[in-house]
Design a protein around this motif. Structure first.
Motif, PDB file in Angstrom:
ATOM      1  N   THR A   1      37.372  28.820  17.612  1.00  0.00           N
ATOM      2  CA  THR A   1      37.349  28.352  18.999  1.00  0.00           C
ATOM      3  C   THR A   1      38.760  27.975  19.431  1.00  0.00           C
ATOM      4  N   MET A   2      39.193  28.522  20.560  1.00  0.00           N
ATOM      5  CA  MET A   2      40.528  28.261  21.096  1.00  0.00           C
ATOM      6  C   MET A   2      40.414  27.603  22.465  1.00  0.00           C
ATOM      7  N   LYS A   3      41.304  26.636  22.734  1.00  0.00           N
ATOM      8  CA  LYS A   3      41.426  26.063  24.068  1.00  0.00           C
ATOM      9  C   LYS A   3      42.860  26.262  24.544  1.00  0.00           C
ATOM     10  N   VAL A   4      43.000  26.658  25.810  1.00  0.00           N
ATOM     11  CA  VAL A   4      44.330  26.872  26.386  1.00  0.00           C
ATOM     12  C   VAL A   4      44.463  26.033  27.644  1.00  0.00           C
ATOM     13  N   GLU A   5      45.696  26.044  28.237  1.00  0.00           N
ATOM     14  CA  GLU A   5      45.987  25.073  29.288  1.00  0.00           C
ATOM     15  C   GLU A   5      45.339  25.374  30.630  1.00  0.00           C
ATOM     16  N   SER A   6      44.900  26.609  30.859  1.00  0.00           N
ATOM     17  CA  SER A   6      44.312  26.935  32.158  1.00  0.00           C
ATOM     18  C   SER A   6      43.283  28.045  32.010  1.00  0.00           C
ATOM     19  N   TRP A   7      42.431  28.147  33.024  1.00  0.00           N
ATOM     20  CA  TRP A   7      41.412  29.200  33.026  1.00  0.00           C
ATOM     21  C   TRP A   7      42.063  30.577  33.082  1.00  0.00           C
ATOM     22  N   GLU A   8      43.153  30.716  33.880  1.00  0.00           N
ATOM     23  CA  GLU A   8      43.823  32.011  33.988  1.00  0.00           C
ATOM     24  C   GLU A   8      44.389  32.452  32.642  1.00  0.00           C
ATOM     25  N   THR A   9      44.999  31.501  31.916  1.00  0.00           N
ATOM     26  CA  THR A   9      45.545  31.829  30.599  1.00  0.00           C
ATOM     27  C   THR A   9      44.434  32.208  29.632  1.00  0.00           C
ATOM     28  N   GLN A  10      43.312  31.519  29.738  1.00  0.00           N
ATOM     29  CA  GLN A  10      42.167  31.846  28.880  1.00  0.00           C
ATOM     30  C   GLN A  10      41.683  33.265  29.134  1.00  0.00           C
ATOM     31  N   GLU A  11      41.619  33.668  30.411  1.00  0.00           N
ATOM     32  CA  GLU A  11      41.205  35.031  30.738  1.00  0.00           C
ATOM     33  C   GLU A  11      42.201  36.054  30.202  1.00  0.00           C
ATOM     34  N   MET A  12      43.497  35.711  30.275  1.00  0.00           N
ATOM     35  CA  MET A  12      44.510  36.614  29.735  1.00  0.00           C
ATOM     36  C   MET A  12      44.316  36.804  28.239  1.00  0.00           C
ATOM     37  N   TRP A  13      44.122  35.701  27.515  1.00  0.00           N
ATOM     38  CA  TRP A  13      43.919  35.794  26.072  1.00  0.00           C
ATOM     39  C   TRP A  13      42.649  36.585  25.751  1.00  0.00           C
ATOM     40  N   ARG A  14      41.592  36.315  26.492  1.00  0.00           N
ATOM     41  CA  ARG A  14      40.342  37.051  26.258  1.00  0.00           C
ATOM     42  C   ARG A  14      40.560  38.542  26.472  1.00  0.00           C
ATOM     43  N   GLY A  15      41.283  38.874  27.543  1.00  0.00           N
ATOM     44  CA  GLY A  15      41.542  40.275  27.835  1.00  0.00           C
ATOM     45  C   GLY A  15      42.374  40.953  26.764  1.00  0.00           C
ATOM     46  N   PHE A  16      43.467  40.299  26.328  1.00  0.00           N
ATOM     47  CA  PHE A  16      44.342  40.906  25.327  1.00  0.00           C
ATOM     48  C   PHE A  16      43.654  41.019  23.968  1.00  0.00           C
ATOM     49  N   ILE A  17      42.916  39.987  23.574  1.00  0.00           N
ATOM     50  CA  ILE A  17      42.242  40.022  22.271  1.00  0.00           C
ATOM     51  C   ILE A  17      41.200  41.135  22.245  1.00  0.00           C
ATOM     52  N   PHE A  18      40.371  41.204  23.284  1.00  0.00           N
ATOM     53  CA  PHE A  18      39.338  42.248  23.339  1.00  0.00           C
ATOM     54  C   PHE A  18      39.974  43.635  23.369  1.00  0.00           C
ATOM     55  N   THR A  19      41.019  43.785  24.181  1.00  0.00           N
ATOM     56  CA  THR A  19      41.651  45.096  24.350  1.00  0.00           C
ATOM     57  C   THR A  19      42.284  45.587  23.059  1.00  0.00           C
ATOM     58  N   MET A  20      42.988  44.708  22.343  1.00  0.00           N
ATOM     59  CA  MET A  20      43.607  45.118  21.085  1.00  0.00           C
ATOM     60  C   MET A  20      42.557  45.437  20.023  1.00  0.00           C
ATOM     61  N   ALA A  21      41.443  44.693  20.044  1.00  0.00           N
ATOM     62  CA  ALA A  21      40.408  44.898  19.025  1.00  0.00           C
ATOM     63  C   ALA A  21      39.591  46.156  19.294  1.00  0.00           C
ATOM     64  N   LYS A  22      39.264  46.400  20.564  1.00  0.00           N
ATOM     65  CA  LYS A  22      38.358  47.499  20.913  1.00  0.00           C
ATOM     66  C   LYS A  22      39.088  48.702  21.509  1.00  0.00           C
ATOM     67  N   MET A  23      40.382  48.561  21.778  1.00  0.00           N
ATOM     68  CA  MET A  23      41.199  49.622  22.369  1.00  0.00           C
ATOM     69  C   MET A  23      40.650  50.083  23.720  1.00  0.00           C
ATOM     70  N   ARG A  24      40.127  49.144  24.465  1.00  0.00           N
ATOM     71  CA  ARG A  24      39.706  49.372  25.846  1.00  0.00           C
ATOM     72  C   ARG A  24      39.639  48.019  26.536  1.00  0.00           C
ATOM     73  N   MET A  25      39.776  48.036  27.856  1.00  0.00           N
ATOM     74  CA  MET A  25      39.752  46.785  28.598  1.00  0.00           C
ATOM     75  C   MET A  25      38.319  46.345  28.872  1.00  0.00           C
ATOM     76  N   PRO A  26      38.049  45.036  28.808  1.00  0.00           N
ATOM     77  CA  PRO A  26      36.718  44.561  29.187  1.00  0.00           C
ATOM     78  C   PRO A  26      36.487  44.773  30.677  1.00  0.00           C
ATOM     79  N   GLN A  27      35.248  45.009  31.055  1.00  0.00           N
ATOM     80  CA  GLN A  27      34.931  45.319  32.445  1.00  0.00           C
ATOM     81  C   GLN A  27      34.775  44.082  33.319  1.00  0.00           C
ATOM     82  N   ASP A  28      34.670  42.896  32.706  1.00  0.00           N
ATOM     83  CA  ASP A  28      34.342  41.698  33.483  1.00  0.00           C
ATOM     84  C   ASP A  28      35.510  40.726  33.619  1.00  0.00           C
TER      85      ASP A  28
END
Length: 216
Positions: free
Chosen positions: A55-82
């Motif tokens: 479980t990770m906590k970051v300083e803002s919702w926008e930063t959290q979305e960025m991390w979620r996007g980059f982690i998913f994209t690197m793991a699955k080699m595609r961008m999340p749709q949501d």
């Protein structure tokens, strides 16, 4: 609240955590090849890996979305749709995906075709999103064809207030390339393929500027 303040760095499938930003040795490294899901839950980012949950906590919702996007994209080699990100952030994510695909791919051989600057290593859906988010920088791009076959051209035009997106197959032949449509058109190179669309549209179609991301 049971959390430890750390700095994180993402490189391909490796998510490393450091005590201080200048540290060379990480406290822990997660292998995102083991990632099952990454989700925002209760104001935190929850990574579920095979046999482990982080479980990770970051300083803002926008930063959290960025991390979620980059982690998913690197793991699955595609961008999340949501993802709920600004256009500039989406472009950064697409560029990171393109670079990672190139890094994991095989080296380009001398026999590989020379591609125009409007070629992007993106999927059909990513191409549509990229053109939508880069309005004013071009409305035509070249990309790999579906199922690894040849190339495709994706275009996006505003007609009567409605965005119209089209995809065209481009087949490789011994003497060049063939644009597959109601009428087939032969071109000597991929650059000629792009110029065909510019001429055919009387200039209303223009190649996407590869430097668009620096202006957002």
């Amino acid at each position: 609240q049971g959390y430890q303040r750390v700095w994180a760095g993402l490189r391909g499938l490796k998510l490393a955590f450091y005590r201080m930003p200048q540290d060379q040795e990480p406290l822990e490294v997660l292998d995102l090849g083991e990632l099952v899901t990454v989700q925002a839950e209760g104001g935190a980012l929850v990574l579920r890996l095979k046999g482990q949950e982080v479980t990770m906590k970051v300083e803002s919702w926008e930063t959290q979305e960025m991390w979620r996007g980059f982690i998913f994209t690197m793991a699955k080699m595609r961008m999340p749709q949501d993802l709920a990100l600004l256009p500039g952030h989406n472009v950064q994510l697409l560029e990171a995906l393109r670079e990672e695909r190139e890094r994991r791919g095989t080296p380009v051989s001398p026999a590989s075709p020379v591609v125009p600057s409007c070629f992007f290593q993106v999927t059909r859906d990513e191409a549509e999103r990229l053109l939508e988010q880069s309005a004013g920088r071009g409305n035509l791009l070249l990309r790999p064809g579906g199922h690894g076959q040849g190339f495709s051209v994706t275009t996006r035009q505003q007609l009567d207030g409605t965005a119209r997106i089209k995809h065209y197959k481009v087949k490789k032949e011994d003497q060049g390339y063939v644009i597959d449509g109601e009428t087939q058109h032969r071109c000597s190179s991929l650059a000629d393929v792009v110029q065909f669309f510019v001429r055919w549209s009387k200039g209303s179609l223009q190649p996407l500027d590869p430097e668009y991301s620096t202006h957002l």
